[in-house]
Design an enzyme around this catalytic site. Structure first.
Site, PDB file in Angstrom:
ATOM      1  N   CYS A 132      90.109 -24.940  42.641  1.00 28.00           N
ATOM      2  CA  CYS A 132      90.736 -25.706  43.730  1.00 28.00           C
ATOM      3  C   CYS A 132      89.724 -26.250  44.735  1.00 28.00           C
ATOM      4  O   CYS A 132      89.824 -27.406  45.164  1.00 28.00           O
ATOM      5  CB  CYS A 132      91.778 -24.852  44.444  1.00 28.00           C
ATOM      6  SG  CYS A 132      91.230 -23.183  44.814  1.00 28.00           S
ATOM      7  N   HIS A 239      92.806 -25.701  51.784  1.00 27.07           N
ATOM      8  CA  HIS A 239      91.395 -25.363  51.967  1.00 27.07           C
ATOM      9  C   HIS A 239      90.718 -26.436  52.824  1.00 27.07           C
ATOM     10  O   HIS A 239      90.984 -27.641  52.660  1.00 27.07           O
ATOM     11  CB  HIS A 239      90.663 -25.332  50.622  1.00 27.07           C
ATOM     12  CG  HIS A 239      91.068 -24.207  49.718  1.00 27.07           C
ATOM     13  ND1 HIS A 239      91.789 -23.110  50.127  1.00 27.07           N
ATOM     14  CD2 HIS A 239      90.787 -23.993  48.393  1.00 27.07           C
ATOM     15  CE1 HIS A 239      91.965 -22.287  49.106  1.00 27.07           C
ATOM     16  NE2 HIS A 239      91.372 -22.796  48.046  1.00 27.07           N
TER      17      HIS A 239
END
Ligand code: A2P
Length: 333
Positions: A132, A239
């Site tokens: 990711c 994130h």
């Protein structure tokens, strides 16, 4: 013209990424005539409501793919992928695998569609979805590499607990209530932990190693200088990354910002005079990669600092995998 339709399996349909994949699929109208949802024996028999119908979760077994599937998205961890993805591929199903099991195998494409979609068609039955934190980084790096030739990258990440699956989310929710942690080595509530995945002999974590190696593979620059520090922070989802980039070529900062604005999958949010920059709560639920705080690094000849935020469960996993399936479908249409 015959409109072909396809059969799709979601493996790990009850997990965080699997459930998000269902949400993303509900938003789309793909030519799929049958969806089948797999998980472990723990979830077999549970009901999932999807596109107005109820589906029964099936246990994944060695014969699950005998009935024939066109595509499968695996989000059930490396061990499950290592065992069952090759079985699925051997039965003619193309697997898009979210785990790290196959990413660094040279014959397995590692794909972010905005960056290297041409690799999809070199698959031998398995296509790997990158980590990711790597996905959102390379979406921003690719247009800059094409224009200015990247020489070195320094990653510092601020990664959400959702990246550690449902157990990671539980640790933060429980920590807020004063309950003990079970997933992370220390309380994640009120802490930043410079520790994602296991530590390696060279002092890096496996997450850091994944970012370094996967960046080189996706950008097709095996000798690119890359270093990383990956940190888990008490954020539920999305994130954030500080990326310092050094180029071979000189650049004009306005051209560089325009290059990012024109690149696929990117939204530039950069107006510091009005406190505009990417933040996790704004990126949540979106598939784009948000870029801001774009400023020259005055300590080197040709360098820039950028701040990159994305929904790690959507673009960082579920949506990227579904985009790959869409590329496959479009190529067959
Ligand atoms: P289950 O719900 O039955 O445990 P997360 O990353 O959020 O923890 O989710 C992991 C997903 O992977 C879940 O859907 C989980 O199913 C699934 N899973 C874990 N182990 C297996 C297995 N051996 N076979 C199939 N699915 C598995």
């Amino acid at each position: 013209m015959v409109n072909k339709k396809y059969k799709l399996a979601i493996v790990g349909a009850t997990g965080l990424v699997g459930r998000t994949a269902l949400k993303v699929l509900e938003e789309k109208d793909l030519p799929i005539y049958e969806y089948v949802f797999f998980a472990s024996s723990r979830s077999a028999g549970k009901e999932i409501s999807f596109k107005g119908k109820n589906y029964i979760v099936r246990e994944l077994t060695e014969t699950s793919f005998d009935e024939g599937f066109d595509f499968a998205i695996f989000s059930a961890g490396s061990d499950t992928s290592k065992k069952f993805s090759p079985i699925a591929a051997s039965k003619g199903c193309i697997v898009v695998d979210n785990s790290s099991a196959f990413r660094m195998i040279s014959t397995v494409p590692l794909v972010v569609p905005e960056v290297n979609s041409e690799e999809i068609f070199k698959n031998n039955g398995i296509i790997a979805n990158p980590n990711c934190s790597t996905i959102q980084a390379v979406v921003a790096l690719k247009p800059l590499d094409d224009k200015y030739n990247i020489k070195r990258v320094v990653y510092s990440t601020y990664q959400a607990v959702s990246g550690a699956g449902q157990k990671g989310v539980n640790d933060l929710e429980n920590g807020i209530k004063g309950l003990p942690n079970t997933k992370f080595p220390y309380a994640i509530f009120n802490n930043c932990l410079p520790h994602i995945d296991i530590f390696l002999d060279n002092g890096y974590t496996k997450e850091e190693e994944k970012m370094i190696n996967e960046t080189r593979k996706i950008l097709n620059k095996p000798n690119l200088k890359v270093t990383a520090t990956t940190v888990r922070v008490p954020v539920m989802n999305c994130h954030s990354e500080s990326i310092n980039i050094e180029f071979e070529k000189d650049f004009n900062i306005d051209d560089l910002i325009l290059t990012l604005k024109n690149a696929p999958g990117i939204i530039v949010q950069d107006d510091v005079s009005n406190n505009i920059y990417p933040i996790a709560t704004s990126a949540n639920g979106h598939d784009e990669v948000f870029v801001g705080r774009i400023r020259r690094d005055f300590s080197v000849q040709s360098g820039v600092n950028i701040w990159v935020v994305a929904d790690n469960i959507r673009k960082g996993a579920a949506s990227n995998a579904i985009q790959i399936v869409e590329c496959l479908i479009n190529s067959k249409a």
